[in-house]
Design a protein around this motif. Structure first.
Motif, PDB file in Angstrom:
ATOM      1  N   SER A 177       0.833  -1.198   0.000  1.00  0.00           N
ATOM      2  CA  SER A 177       0.000   0.000   0.000  1.00  0.00           C
ATOM      3  C   SER A 177       0.866   1.246   0.000  1.00  0.00           C
ATOM      4  O   SER A 177       2.076   1.175   0.271  1.00  0.00           O
ATOM      5  N   LYS A 178       0.257   2.356  -0.341  1.00  0.00           N
ATOM      6  CA  LYS A 178       0.917   3.652  -0.281  1.00  0.00           C
ATOM      7  C   LYS A 178       0.086   4.583   0.599  1.00  0.00           C
ATOM      8  O   LYS A 178      -1.145   4.563   0.550  1.00  0.00           O
ATOM      9  N   ASP A 179       0.755   5.407   1.365  1.00  0.00           N
ATOM     10  CA  ASP A 179       0.119   6.410   2.213  1.00  0.00           C
ATOM     11  C   ASP A 179       0.670   7.759   1.772  1.00  0.00           C
ATOM     12  O   ASP A 179       1.749   8.164   2.203  1.00  0.00           O
ATOM     13  N   LYS A 180      -0.075   8.436   0.913  1.00  0.00           N
ATOM     14  CA  LYS A 180       0.426   9.695   0.360  1.00  0.00           C
ATOM     15  C   LYS A 180       0.579  10.759   1.426  1.00  0.00           C
ATOM     16  O   LYS A 180       1.522  11.546   1.405  1.00  0.00           O
ATOM     17  N   ALA A 181      -0.333  10.795   2.360  1.00  0.00           N
ATOM     18  CA  ALA A 181      -0.298  11.839   3.377  1.00  0.00           C
ATOM     19  C   ALA A 181       0.987  11.800   4.181  1.00  0.00           C
ATOM     20  O   ALA A 181       1.521  12.837   4.586  1.00  0.00           O
TER      21      ALA A 181
END
Length: 123
Positions: free
Chosen positions: A70-74
Motif C-alpha cells: 500500500s501507499k500512504d500519500k499523506a
C-alpha cells in the motif's frame, strides 16, 4: 538521487506478521513502488508492487493472499504488510521506486533502492 529507507524488519515466529515501511525525503507521489527480497543463496525476486497512484497492485505467487502492499500519500510512506509468515520468507527485503505510472516486479525496472531490512522467520 532518490533515497529510500526501509524499516520494520525483525525476527518473527512462523505464522506471525510484520509490517515493513518505506519512506524517502523526496515525495513518492509520482513513483511506483516495488518490494523485493533476497534470500540466502538465492537471486533477488519481486514480491509486490503498487502503481504510482496507489490502488492497482501486483503480487508474486508466493505473496498472494498473505502480503499487502500500500501507499500512504499523506505520510509519504509505502508499506508491505505480511502475515502467515513462513521460514521460506526469510530474506532481506528492499523497497524500490521508479518514476512511472505502472509497476512491474522486475528488478531492472527500478533505479532507486533502499538499503534493505532483514526479516527472519523462525520455525
Amino acid at each position: 538521487q532518490l533515497q529510500l529507507m526501509e524499516s520494520g524488519g525483525g525476527v518473527v515466529q512462523s505464522g506471525g506478521s510484520l509490517r515493513l515501511s518505506c519512506t524517502s525525503s523526496t515525495k513518492l507521489d509520482f513513483y511506483a513502488i516495488g518490494w523485493f527480497r533476497r534470500a540466502p543463496g538465492k537471486e533477488q525476486e519481486g514480491v509486490a508492487c503498487i502503481r504510482r497512484a496507489g490502488g492497482a497492485t501486483t503480487y508474486a505467487d508466493a505473496a498472494k493472499g498473505r502480503f499487502t502492499v500500500s501507499k500512504d500519500k499523506a505520510n509519504n510512506m509505502a508499506y508491505l504488510d505480511m502475515k502467515a509468515l513462513e521460514p521460506e520468507d526469510t530474506a532481506v527485503y528492499y523497497c524500490a521506486a521508479v518514476l512511472a505510472y505502472y509497476c512491474e516486479l522486475t528488478v531492472q525496472e527500478y533505479p532507486h533502492w533502499g538499503q534493505g531490512t532483514q526479516v527472519t522467520v523462525s520455525s
